[in-house]
Design a protein around this motif. Structure first.
Motif, PDB file in Angstrom:
ATOM      1  N   MET A  19       0.841  -1.203   0.000  1.00  0.00           N
ATOM      2  CA  MET A  19       0.000   0.000   0.000  1.00  0.00           C
ATOM      3  C   MET A  19       0.876   1.253   0.000  1.00  0.00           C
ATOM      4  SD  MET A  19      -3.013   1.261   2.618  1.00  0.00           S
ATOM      5  CE  MET A  19      -4.206  -0.021   2.422  1.00  0.00           C
ATOM      6  N   ALA A  20       1.972   1.235   0.754  1.00  0.00           N
ATOM      7  CA  ALA A  20       2.880   2.395   0.778  1.00  0.00           C
ATOM      8  C   ALA A  20       3.406   2.674  -0.623  1.00  0.00           C
ATOM      9  CB  ALA A  20       4.039   2.136   1.745  1.00  0.00           C
ATOM     10  N   LYS A  21       3.758   1.611  -1.344  1.00  0.00           N
ATOM     11  CA  LYS A  21       4.361   1.777  -2.680  1.00  0.00           C
ATOM     12  C   LYS A  21       3.394   2.379  -3.698  1.00  0.00           C
ATOM     13  CE  LYS A  21       7.774  -1.921  -2.308  1.00  0.00           C
ATOM     14  NZ  LYS A  21       8.050  -3.346  -2.613  1.00  0.00           N
ATOM     15  N   ASP A  22       2.084   2.325  -3.397  1.00  0.00           N
ATOM     16  CA  ASP A  22       1.107   2.963  -4.295  1.00  0.00           C
ATOM     17  C   ASP A  22       1.231   4.490  -4.254  1.00  0.00           C
ATOM     18  OD1 ASP A  22       0.011   0.583  -5.046  1.00  0.00           O
ATOM     19  OD2 ASP A  22      -1.679   0.684  -3.648  1.00  0.00           O
ATOM     20  N   TRP A  77       9.355   4.379  -3.774  1.00  0.00           N
ATOM     21  CA  TRP A  77      10.068   3.472  -2.864  1.00  0.00           C
ATOM     22  C   TRP A  77      11.544   3.443  -3.271  1.00  0.00           C
ATOM     23  CZ3 TRP A  77       8.061   2.284   1.512  1.00  0.00           C
ATOM     24  CH2 TRP A  77       8.513   1.193   2.262  1.00  0.00           C
ATOM     25  N   SER A  78      12.441   3.226  -2.309  1.00  0.00           N
ATOM     26  CA  SER A  78      13.869   3.204  -2.640  1.00  0.00           C
ATOM     27  C   SER A  78      14.528   2.042  -1.922  1.00  0.00           C
ATOM     28  CB  SER A  78      14.525   4.521  -2.210  1.00  0.00           C
ATOM     29  OG  SER A  78      14.427   4.654  -0.797  1.00  0.00           O
ATOM     30  N   LYS A  79      15.805   1.810  -2.249  1.00  0.00           N
ATOM     31  CA  LYS A  79      16.567   0.742  -1.588  1.00  0.00           C
ATOM     32  C   LYS A  79      16.596   0.976  -0.068  1.00  0.00           C
ATOM     33  CE  LYS A  79      19.064  -2.897  -1.420  1.00  0.00           C
ATOM     34  NZ  LYS A  79      20.263  -2.896  -0.667  1.00  0.00           N
ATOM     35  N   ALA A  80      16.905   2.225   0.324  1.00  0.00           N
ATOM     36  CA  ALA A  80      17.004   2.524   1.762  1.00  0.00           C
ATOM     37  C   ALA A  80      15.647   2.306   2.444  1.00  0.00           C
ATOM     38  CB  ALA A  80      17.492   3.954   1.977  1.00  0.00           C
ATOM     39  N   ALA A  81      14.567   2.681   1.759  1.00  0.00           N
ATOM     40  CA  ALA A  81      13.226   2.472   2.327  1.00  0.00           C
ATOM     41  C   ALA A  81      12.990   0.983   2.545  1.00  0.00           C
ATOM     42  CB  ALA A  81      12.165   3.055   1.392  1.00  0.00           C
ATOM     43  N   ASP A  82      13.408   0.195   1.558  1.00  0.00           N
ATOM     44  CA  ASP A  82      13.225  -1.245   1.641  1.00  0.00           C
ATOM     45  C   ASP A  82      13.978  -1.843   2.819  1.00  0.00           C
ATOM     46  OD1 ASP A  82      11.599  -2.780   0.002  1.00  0.00           O
ATOM     47  OD2 ASP A  82      13.344  -3.933  -0.685  1.00  0.00           O
ATOM     48  N   VAL A  83      15.231  -1.393   2.982  1.00  0.00           N
ATOM     49  CA  VAL A  83      16.078  -1.918   4.053  1.00  0.00           C
ATOM     50  C   VAL A  83      15.474  -1.548   5.412  1.00  0.00           C
ATOM     51  CG1 VAL A  83      18.357  -1.635   5.132  1.00  0.00           C
ATOM     52  CG2 VAL A  83      18.169  -1.909   2.641  1.00  0.00           C
ATOM     53  N   LEU A  84      15.062  -0.290   5.565  1.00  0.00           N
ATOM     54  CA  LEU A  84      14.527   0.156   6.857  1.00  0.00           C
ATOM     55  C   LEU A  84      13.163  -0.466   7.145  1.00  0.00           C
ATOM     56  CD1 LEU A  84      15.626   3.909   6.915  1.00  0.00           C
ATOM     57  CD2 LEU A  84      16.639   1.965   8.133  1.00  0.00           C
ATOM     58  N   ALA A  85      12.305  -0.541   6.125  1.00  0.00           N
ATOM     59  CA  ALA A  85      10.976  -1.134   6.340  1.00  0.00           C
ATOM     60  C   ALA A  85      11.108  -2.627   6.673  1.00  0.00           C
ATOM     61  CB  ALA A  85      10.099  -0.927   5.111  1.00  0.00           C
ATOM     62  N   SER A  86      12.038  -3.315   6.017  1.00  0.00           N
ATOM     63  CA  SER A  86      12.217  -4.749   6.325  1.00  0.00           C
ATOM     64  C   SER A  86      12.635  -4.937   7.777  1.00  0.00           C
ATOM     65  CB  SER A  86      13.296  -5.391   5.450  1.00  0.00           C
ATOM     66  OG  SER A  86      13.005  -5.187   4.119  1.00  0.00           O
ATOM     67  N   THR A 106       6.723  15.509  -0.577  1.00  0.00           N
ATOM     68  CA  THR A 106       7.067  14.257   0.099  1.00  0.00           C
ATOM     69  C   THR A 106       5.885  13.827   0.970  1.00  0.00           C
ATOM     70  OG1 THR A 106       8.053  15.529   1.886  1.00  0.00           O
ATOM     71  CG2 THR A 106       9.560  14.689   0.199  1.00  0.00           C
ATOM     72  N   LEU A 107       5.857  12.532   1.314  1.00  0.00           N
ATOM     73  CA  LEU A 107       4.819  12.010   2.203  1.00  0.00           C
ATOM     74  C   LEU A 107       5.486  11.239   3.342  1.00  0.00           C
ATOM     75  CD1 LEU A 107       1.729  11.439   2.736  1.00  0.00           C
ATOM     76  CD2 LEU A 107       2.047   9.321   1.419  1.00  0.00           C
ATOM     77  N   ALA A 108       5.044  11.519   4.571  1.00  0.00           N
ATOM     78  CA  ALA A 108       5.484  10.739   5.735  1.00  0.00           C
ATOM     79  C   ALA A 108       4.559   9.538   5.845  1.00  0.00           C
ATOM     80  CB  ALA A 108       5.405  11.596   6.988  1.00  0.00           C
ATOM     81  N   ILE A 109       5.137   8.346   5.961  1.00  0.00           N
ATOM     82  CA  ILE A 109       4.323   7.141   5.891  1.00  0.00           C
ATOM     83  C   ILE A 109       4.810   6.117   6.920  1.00  0.00           C
ATOM     84  CG2 ILE A 109       5.671   5.984   4.055  1.00  0.00           C
ATOM     85  CD1 ILE A 109       2.827   5.591   2.683  1.00  0.00           C
ATOM     86  N   ARG A 110       3.835   5.407   7.525  1.00  0.00           N
ATOM     87  CA  ARG A 110       4.254   4.422   8.533  1.00  0.00           C
ATOM     88  C   ARG A 110       3.271   3.267   8.621  1.00  0.00           C
ATOM     89  NH1 ARG A 110       4.216   3.368  14.255  1.00  0.00           N
ATOM     90  NH2 ARG A 110       2.579   4.481  15.387  1.00  0.00           N
TER      91      ARG A 110
END
Ligand code: TXA
Ligand code: MG
Length: 316
Positions: free
Chosen positions: A73-76, A80-89, A118-122
């Motif tokens: 849902m966030a990716k919609d 998304w970026s590599k760093a986002a992926d690493v931190l979200a994982s 930008t959007l803050a997302i969690r």
């Protein structure tokens, strides 16, 4: 605008379903997260989001966090970026908010981001928050459920005290486990902590494998809502009090004589959990001075000291 008294609901499958339905209908619902209680509205519905700002008396330039039920849902909504992926994982679901570039032609109501690109997302970890988000099936904008500038709520009663009549329902999930708002990390473009929280800079650096960027004050617009005066009781607040005087309301840390103690055993996680609730208790009469013992400035202590500094700042 809500004109009837706010209902506090026990968390049953019926009340979770009802809370989600109200959100879909454009109403305001407060729900618990592991950090603090949020004041939720459909993030794709401009008039619902405007009602959040009205209920809180929040300045229109202070953007909101969108809460999602999955990384997909966030990716919609964000690039998304590599760093986002690493931190979200590593940290999702959990008390981490990522600030990422908005996708073009996204469905997020413009008021959510206060005009930023930008959007803050969690993705929160609290099971009640997750169930409400899943049933609602859309991103939910949710600031902390307190009147703007005041102390964030860590129980349903705190929300009721500040927003009775301004929110349709409050889902009661008991006290929040963390007690301080999420760590906010900007990733547009380099990783930087915009608001400290229970996930610390060193936790983030360990996972990312490189140091966070530090912007010098004034050289970068960071979290626009990070106003100096915030989390403010009506009483004055005196920090790093090594001694207490008789006429003060006293908030201790570690073994000491005081009115309330954040953690007698000197546990910073326990102190974070107690901070907002104890500040409220000491502020019951709204006068005098609350003197606060020094809090070690490491781990979650950095976030505790950040909130205390804002609680003590002059209010204008
Ligand atoms: O733990 C939390 O984050 C809680 C729960 C409910 O999730 N929410 C929360 O929201 O603390 P709020 O609105 O009280 O604080 C959100 C912060 C504000 O300081 C705001 O300025 C910042 O996030 N923010 C929101 N969007 C941003 C953006 N696009 N760029 C930078 N900062 C942003
Ligand atoms: Mg807040």
């Amino acid at each position: 605008m809500v004109i009837h008294p706010t209902e506090i609901l026990d968390p049953t499958s019926f009340s979770i379903e009802r809370a989600a339905q109200l959100l879909v209908q454009g109403r305001l619902v407060s729900f618990p997260t592991e950090t603090v209680y949020g004041l939720g509205a459909d993030a794709t519905n401009e008039s619902a989001v405007k009602a959040i700002y009205a209920a809180k008396g929040r300045p229109s330039f202070n953007p909101l966090i969108a809460h999602v039920s999955s990384v997909e849902m966030a990716k919609d909504y964000v690039e998304w970026s590599k760093a986002a992926d690493v931190l979200a994982s590593a940290f999702w679901p959990g008390p981490l908010t990522l600030v990422l570039p908005l996708k073009p032609n996204n469905a997020i109501a413009p008021t959510v981001t206060a005009g930023l690109d930008t959007l803050a997302i969690r993705l929160p970890a609290h099971p009640l928050a997750q169930q409400v988000l899943e049933h609602a099936g859309r991103p939910i904008a949710a600031p902390s459920a307190n009147p703007s500038g005041r102390i964030s709520p860590t129980t349903a009663e705190h929300v009721f005290d500040g927003l009775n009549g301004k929110v349709d329902v409050i889902l009661d999930g008991g006290p929040c486990a963390v007690g301080l708002e999420s760590t906010i990390v900007g990733l547009a473009p380099t990783a930087t902590v915009l608001r400290p929280g229970s996930i610390t800079e060193s936790d983030l650096e360990t996972i990312l494998g490189y140091p966070m960027t530090h912007y010098k004050d004034g050289s970068h617009i960071s979290a626009p809502g990070q106003m100096l005066s915030h989390y403010a009781p009506n009483a004055e607040v005196r920090l790093n009090a090594s001694t207490f005087s008789q006429d003060e309301l006293t908030l201790g840390f570690g073994a000491m004589e005081c009115d309330l103690n954040l953690s007698e055993g000197g546990d910073l996680d326990e102190a974070a959990r107690n901070l907002f609730s104890m500040l409220r208790q000491l502020d019951k009469n709204g006068q005098g001075t609350i003197a606060v013992a020094p809090i070690p400035n490491h781990g979650i202590g950095v976030a505790i000291n950040d909130r205390l500094k804002r609680a003590a700042a002059p209010k204008d």
